[in-house]
Enzyme design. Structure first.
Site, PDB file in Angstrom:
ATOM      1  N   GLU A  76       5.107   1.746  -4.678  1.00  0.00           N
ATOM      2  CA  GLU A  76       3.733   2.184  -4.476  1.00  0.00           C
ATOM      3  C   GLU A  76       2.729   1.284  -5.187  1.00  0.00           C
ATOM      4  O   GLU A  76       1.663   1.011  -4.655  1.00  0.00           O
ATOM      5  CB  GLU A  76       3.588   3.623  -4.983  1.00  0.00           C
ATOM      6  CG  GLU A  76       2.602   4.416  -4.159  1.00  0.00           C
ATOM      7  CD  GLU A  76       2.349   5.787  -4.745  1.00  0.00           C
ATOM      8  OE1 GLU A  76       3.086   6.190  -5.660  1.00  0.00           O
ATOM      9  OE2 GLU A  76       1.415   6.436  -4.276  1.00  0.00           O
ATOM     10  N   ASP A  77       3.075   0.822  -6.368  1.00  0.00           N
ATOM     11  CA  ASP A  77       2.071   0.144  -7.187  1.00  0.00           C
ATOM     12  C   ASP A  77       2.286  -1.355  -7.380  1.00  0.00           C
ATOM     13  O   ASP A  77       1.493  -1.996  -8.065  1.00  0.00           O
ATOM     14  CB  ASP A  77       1.996   0.814  -8.577  1.00  0.00           C
ATOM     15  CG  ASP A  77       1.523   2.255  -8.481  1.00  0.00           C
ATOM     16  OD1 ASP A  77       0.830   2.562  -7.497  1.00  0.00           O
ATOM     17  OD2 ASP A  77       1.844   3.058  -9.366  1.00  0.00           O
TER      18      ASP A  77
END
Ligand code: MN
Length: 721
Positions: A76-77
């Site tokens: 996600e990051d």
């Protein structure tokens, strides 16, 4: 923050054969992937996944789960791709991390969700593996531990509330009671800081004043148990501020009125010792009635087992005592994770499909009350409901609803409201227009498009699965069927009148001869084909009011027929397609696929109704009588869809298919099927089923295709392929 070597030695302490290299690799990978990212606190982002892994280590989870804790935010990051993750760490870990990421994405919808119970079950169904849920809970716990670093009070409170409504109940259901308690206290602290401080202070002062109280009570209890010859371990601890506050709220009482702020836990070896300890307590101290609970005989649904009782203790103060075995205590703190053991260097769960059990526990949590009265019934439920049979979808307002697995967009529409189902014309799923028959998946956002002109179609009944949708469609079709066949019959009778050259007059119809008691019944029978048009002809008497003025007898009519066999009157009367739902009394032929404003004719088939063909359909043989003139109704519904077929030839070039698809879409058509018929080195020949609203839209689609690159020819098909 834990160094990788510290993390590894903690894991090795409970799993001596743990794969060190894998843990080290995950640690370094996450550290490099998050690089210079920072958290709201200003600390390096990497602290967060390490702390999450640390929480998981305390639960004694397996290496893939610990690695997942370290890697849980990289998809996600950071720039890491799922493929990369799978290549380096294998399918198992990649799947777990993907599971967390999927949940995190759906968390964005949380602020709109009102039905929290459904969201909790949705998380369970979406996770697929209980370890995903556990990592998610560890992630959430770490986030609420650091909530105070957020500047925005609103954000802090929102996260705290979500935690209280979704995540602590989830932790409770899978038996992670320590995590649940900590989450609740942290959330409470952020939501009601003043109340938290007051309660906490009072608790502290009780404990410091009565520091001996806990120790002395333990000592006195211990003496009694020793005299009875039972080995015990006793712990005394104050209850959590949140649980005290909840009790104050629920019973509307003050802190001082709560008498059991301190609880004692007695841990023994064997089950029978639990009851022996209970016996000793109940013979030596006055019992406070109504507070005894036997969760050993009837465990909580999350498998929590323990005896609870409350007595006036050795210091003349009320105390709560919890009695359980070591194993039970393990389950009480580590929940599901406690059911795993290490065998052959691999974490196995002892009791079969845990995931299945969890989902069942989640589904049945509402039945807790029932369980107390009828534990057998719940056990049966546990066995039957091993697999999740629900799918969870979001409405446009963010409400999360639960439907049986396999439900389609039409089931969804009927679930919302019968009227929505009866008028649903289309559906947007995750912002994309999709066919109504689309089977819904967990987390889909479903937006039903309704139209006042749209009616349920008979074919829907074939793909819907919910009882409500099925019965609503059937009910609608049945009532519709009667009116439509009657309406068709009415027009057919008029058609016969016209063909005889007689002005239509209902009084000229000999109902008795037709064995019908009412005109409605008669028209229905004609529409159904139970009375043929030839028979109708014989039922029309010449005694009607208008017969005098219409001396066009059958003989005259015959003589008037030309080579084509048509009379003037027949040409004048046409059947209008008004208010008909395709598929009931009117059908569109699947050889020529007529669309709005085509020149059309009808072919009557008994029991089926009127089949509409394109006037020059090659499947039709032009025998008179069986063909009926038909006209579109001019104010036909603007939202109707008609499927037609195009044969398209393109060059065999990359992009050929895409051009065809895009061109059709951009001009308002919708591809419902595509079949490649011929494929040579130079050309692709395909037959495409396209849904359009009318002739002009089809015209646009065809014109655009003809000028599109790669497209060689476009032809509308009027016969079966
Ligand atoms: Mn995280």
């Amino acid at each position: 923050m834990l160094a990788s070597s510290e993390l590894i030695s903690l894991v090795k302490a409970y799993d001596p054969n743990a794969n060190e290299n894998l843990l080290k690799k995950a640690y370094i990978f996450a550290m490099e992937a998050h690089g210079m990212q920072r958290r709201a606190s200003g600390a390096p982002y990497f602290y967060h996944p390490v702390e999450v892994a640390n929480i998981l280590v305390k639960l004694h989870l397996d290496v893939p789960t610990i690695a997942t804790g370290l890697l849980h935010d990289v998809l996600e990051d950071t720039n890491t791709s799922p493929e990369e993750l799978e290549e380096i760490f294998g399918v198992e870990i990649a799947t777990l991390v993907k599971g967390i990421t999927k949940i995190s994405k759906n968390e964005l919808l949380l602020p709109k969700v009102r039905n929290t119970e459904n969201f909790i079950r949705f998380l369970g169904a979406m996770a697929g593996d209980v370890r995903v849920l556990i990592v998610k809970l560890a992630d959430r716990l770490q986030n609420v531990r650091t909530l105070n670093y957020f500047f925005s009070e609103e954000k802090r409170k929102r996260i705290a509330l979500e935690t209280l409504e979704i995540y602590s109940p989830l932790a409770e259901r899978i038996g992670l009671n320590d995590i649940k308690d900590e989450m609740e206290d942290l959330a409470f602290f952020n939501l009601h800081p003043n109340e938290y401080h007051i309660i906490n202070q009072k608790l502290m002062s009780i404990c410091s004043k009565d520091d001996d109280f806990i120790q002395n009570t333990i000592l006195e209890l211990k003496i009694l148990f020793n005299e009875a010859g039972i080995q015990t371990e006793i712990l005394g601890r104050k209850k959590s501020p949140y649980s005290i506050w909840k009790k104050m709220q629920k019973r509307n009482i003050s802190f001082e009125q709560i008498n059991d702020v301190i609880a004692f836990r007695v841990i023994v070896e064997r089950i029978e010792q639990c009851y022996q300890v209970l016996g000793v307590i109940h013979t030596n101290f006055p019992i406070i009635p109504g507070r005894f609970k036997d969760y050993i005989s009837i465990p909580k649904l999350n498998n929590y087992r323990s005896l609870h009782t409350m007595v006036i203790g050795p210091r003349k103060q009320p105390i709560e005592v919890q009695i359980r075995t070591k194993d039970m205590d393990e389950v009480a703190t580590r929940g599901i994770a406690a059911h795993w053991s290490y065998k052959n260097n691999k974490l196995v769960n002892i009791e079969g499909s845990w995931m299945g059990n969890i989902l069942t526990v989640m589904q049945n949590s509402k039945k807790t009350e029932e369980a107390k009265n009828n534990p057998d019934a719940v056990m049966k439920d546990l066995k039957l409901g091993m697999f999740s049979d629900e799918v969870f979808c979001f409405t446009p307002t963010g409400e999360l609803i639960s439907l049986p697995k396999g439900s389609t967009a039409v089931d969804f529409a009927y679930w919302v409201h019968t009227d929505i189902g009866n008028s649903c014309a289309g559906v947007r799923i995750n912002n994309k227009i999709m066919p109504l028959r689309t089977v819904l998946r967990n987390g889909d956002q479903v937006d039903i498009i309704t139209s006042p002109y749209k009616n349920p179609e008979p074919e829907w009944e074939k793909f819907v699965i919910t009882g409500k949708a099925k019965s609503s469609i059937r009910k609608f079709i049945r009532s519709k069927e009667e009116t439509e066949f009657r309406a068709l019959g009415f027009q057919l009778v008029q058609y016969v009148f016209a063909s005889l050259g007689v002005v239509f007059n209902e009084e000229s119809i000999d109902l008795k001869k037709a064995d019908n008691t009412s005109l409605e019944e008669f028209y229905y029978a004609v529409g159904k084909g139970e009375i043929s048009m030839d028979e109708v002809e014989l039922l029309i008497s010449d005694n009607g009011d208008n017969s005098e003025n219409n001396k066009n007898t059958k003989n005259d009519l015959n003589s008037e027929r030309g080579e084509s066999g048509e009379s003037k009157q027949e040409r004048d009367f046409e059947i209008f397609l008004i208010n008909f739902t395709p598929g009931i009394a009117i059908h569109f032929a699947d050889c020529c696929h007529p669309i709005l404003n085509d020149k059309i004719v009808g072919k009557f088939e008994p029991q089926k109704g009127l089949i509409i063909h394109v006037a020059n359909c090659s499947e039709l043989n032009w025998k008179r009588r069986s063909l009926i003139r038909v006209r579109w109704n001019l104010d036909d519904s603007p939202d109707s869809d008609f499927t037609t077929q195009l044969r398209i030839v393109t060059e065999n070039e990359t992009g050929g298919f895409a051009t065809v698809a895009n061109t059709i879409n951009q001009n308002g058509g919708r591809i419902t099927n595509l079949k490649v018929e011929n494929r040579s080195n130079d050309f692709f020949e395909m037959v495409v089923d396209v849904k359009v609203s009318d002739m002009s839209q089809l015209g646009n689609v065809q014109a655009a295709l003809r000028t599109a690159p790669h497209v060689k020819s476009v032809r509308r098909l009027r016969q079966k392929t």
